[in-house]
Design a protein around this motif. Structure first.
Motif, mmCIF file in Angstrom:
data_model
loop_
_atom_site.group_PDB
_atom_site.id
_atom_site.type_symbol
_atom_site.label_atom_id
_atom_site.label_comp_id
_atom_site.label_asym_id
_atom_site.label_seq_id
_atom_site.Cartn_x
_atom_site.Cartn_y
_atom_site.Cartn_z
ATOM 1 N N LEU A 174 0.851 -1.193 0.000
ATOM 2 C CA LEU A 174 0.000 0.000 0.000
ATOM 3 C C LEU A 174 0.885 1.240 0.000
ATOM 4 O O LEU A 174 1.758 1.402 0.856
ATOM 5 C CB LEU A 174 -0.904 0.010 1.233
ATOM 6 N N VAL A 175 0.664 2.118 -0.983
ATOM 7 C CA VAL A 175 1.476 3.320 -1.137
ATOM 8 C C VAL A 175 0.632 4.553 -0.853
ATOM 9 O O VAL A 175 -0.478 4.697 -1.372
ATOM 10 C CB VAL A 175 2.061 3.407 -2.568
ATOM 11 N N VAL A 225 8.798 -0.702 -6.499
ATOM 12 C CA VAL A 225 7.357 -0.770 -6.768
ATOM 13 C C VAL A 225 6.646 0.412 -6.115
ATOM 14 O O VAL A 225 5.735 1.000 -6.702
ATOM 15 C CB VAL A 225 6.770 -2.107 -6.283
ATOM 16 N N ALA A 226 7.081 0.789 -4.908
ATOM 17 C CA ALA A 226 6.467 1.938 -4.234
ATOM 18 C C ALA A 226 6.652 3.216 -5.049
ATOM 19 O O ALA A 226 5.726 4.027 -5.175
ATOM 20 C CB ALA A 226 7.050 2.103 -2.835
ATOM 21 N N GLU A 227 7.844 3.402 -5.602
ATOM 22 C CA GLU A 227 8.094 4.589 -6.421
ATOM 23 C C GLU A 227 7.235 4.591 -7.676
ATOM 24 O O GLU A 227 6.659 5.616 -8.060
ATOM 25 C CB GLU A 227 9.584 4.647 -6.801
ATOM 26 N N GLU A 228 7.156 3.433 -8.331
ATOM 27 C CA GLU A 228 6.342 3.326 -9.544
ATOM 28 C C GLU A 228 4.864 3.533 -9.216
ATOM 29 O O GLU A 228 4.130 4.214 -9.952
ATOM 30 C CB GLU A 228 6.550 1.964 -10.203
ATOM 31 N N ALA A 229 4.421 2.943 -8.116
ATOM 32 C CA ALA A 229 3.013 3.057 -7.734
ATOM 33 C C ALA A 229 2.657 4.496 -7.379
ATOM 34 O O ALA A 229 1.535 4.946 -7.650
ATOM 35 C CB ALA A 229 2.711 2.132 -6.562
ATOM 36 N N ARG A 230 3.602 5.210 -6.798
ATOM 37 C CA ARG A 230 3.328 6.617 -6.481
ATOM 38 C C ARG A 230 3.121 7.428 -7.756
ATOM 39 O O ARG A 230 2.273 8.336 -7.805
ATOM 40 C CB ARG A 230 4.475 7.210 -5.668
#
Length: 385
Positions: free
Chosen positions: A143-144, A164-169
């Motif tokens: 979860l971001v 993945v967190a950076e991409e999801a943001r």
């Protein structure tokens, strides 16, 4: 999944076990976009939809199976030319469906519960799930939050979670749902993983200026389309909750003064129905310089020409004027307030989705303009666990 967040959040609070089927990718004339979901609880209750009815029965069964064995499944549905009665999409499209069990004790449950809670409150959040990859990486989620922090993870290389967190943001900033390909250790090389990122953002704003009968109908259809609707008028006798009960907010203020101080973004639509130069000119002078999705103004063609001249006199450029949708709406031959509201809403949707506004009958244009292509190869993809 986040499109049915309110209902699923209630299920989580009630302690229900359930499985959720989410559209991962689509191709052709598929009826639902990535992120659309159907969920089934342990009692067999179903909510949501992934196909508008074509494959709901088969997906319902997949959810029941996932609840029993606890294994996520990725399944592809297409059209069967050999057997018209086979389970598939009659529209000829292709959809990939990820089915995720969410049971007590499952590692994915607390992360999805937090995502559903945020989405149900109207807060921005993105949740990432691995669609295809090694079995040890499936069944988990990340979860971001808008500021970049994240909860949960995939239990593998820490760089994978960070990447993945950076991409999801980035997906969240754009309000986008879709998939990305990434290596198992968070790089762009190595064995690829497919990750589904679902974004939940607050509803876009529709600001309607002018408390007239046409505005009442437009407020209703704006709510129907999922906008957070504000009605603004400088006349307190007309701008009342009694006349506009469906509006999320009613503001009694000069329109341009309110627009100066309120928050807008690239999804905001501004509908100017005041039809009065003393309101229209200062309002449109400001509106046409804001980074919003749509600016439309009501009036006859004669009013439109006069208004354009007045706007030029106060310094509005031809490039800025080109953004103005006036007379507002599509040519539907509308007469009543409700028909006029439909005309305006149709123009907004066409602009948002890239439609032409022409009749589909006899046209050789796509019905859907913003779908994400389903990955190859065709046919059943199989279990991811």
């Amino acid at each position: 999944m986040l499109d049915i967040a309110e209902e699923l959040h209630r299920w989580v609070e009630q302690g229900r076990d359930f499985a959720v089927a989410t559209v991962v990718a689509v191709g052709g004339s598929a009826p639902r976009l990535p992120g659309a979901a159907l969920a089934v609880d342990a009692e067999g209750t179903a909510i949501g939809s992934v196909s508008g009815g074509c494959v709901e029965g088969a997906v319902y069964d997949l959810c029941g199976q996932a609840l029993q064995d606890g294994k996520p499944v990725l399944e592809r549905f297409g059209y069967s030319d050999e057997d018209a009665f086979a389970v598939g999409l009659t529209c000829g499209g292709i959809i990939d469906i990820l089915v995720t069990p969410v049971r007590a004790g499952d590692p994915v449950r607390p992360v999805l519960a937090a995502a559903l809670s945020a989405a149900a409150r109207g807060e921005a959040a993105a949740v990432a799930r691995i669609v295809s990859g090694p079995p040890e990486l499936t069944g988990r989620a990340l979860l971001v939050h808008p500021e970049g922090s994240y909860d949960g993870g995939f239990g593998a290389h820490p760089e994978l979670d960070r990447t993945v967190a950076e991409e999801a943001r980035a997906f969240l900033d754009a309000g986008r749902t879709g998939t990305l390909e990434i290596g198992e250790q968070g790089s762009r090389c190595g064995a690829p993983l497919t990750v589904l990122v679902e974004s939940s953002v607050p509803p876009p704003r529709m600001i309607v200026f002018g408390a007239i009968d046409f505005a009442s109908a437009l407020v209703r259809i704006g709510k129907f389309l999922g906008y957070r609707v504000t009605l603004c008028d400088a006349r307190p006798v007309f701008a009342t909750k009694t006349r506009f009960p469906e509006a999320d907010e009613i503001v009694v203020e000069w329109p341009h003064t309110y627009l100066e101080r309120t928050e807008v973004d690239g999804r905001t639509v501004l509908c100017v129905l005041t039809h009065d130069a003393k309101f229209d000119i200062p309002l449109l002078q400001l509106a046409l310089r804001l980074p919003v999705a749509y600016v439309g103004a009501m009036g006859s063609r004669r009013t439109h020409l006069d208004r354009n001249e007045r706007l030029r006199e106060v310094g509005v450029t031809e490039l800025e004027l080109a953004r103005l949708r006036s007379p507002i709406g599509l040519d539907l031959g509308a007469r009543t307030p409700e028909e006029t509201a439909l005309s305006i809403a149709s123009e907004i949707v066409a602009g948002r989705r890239g439609g032409s506004g022409v009749s589909l009958t006899g046209a050789h244009t796509p019905i859907h303009h913003d779908v994400t292509a389903a990955p190859e190869p065709p046919g059943r993809i199989g279990s991811v666990a």
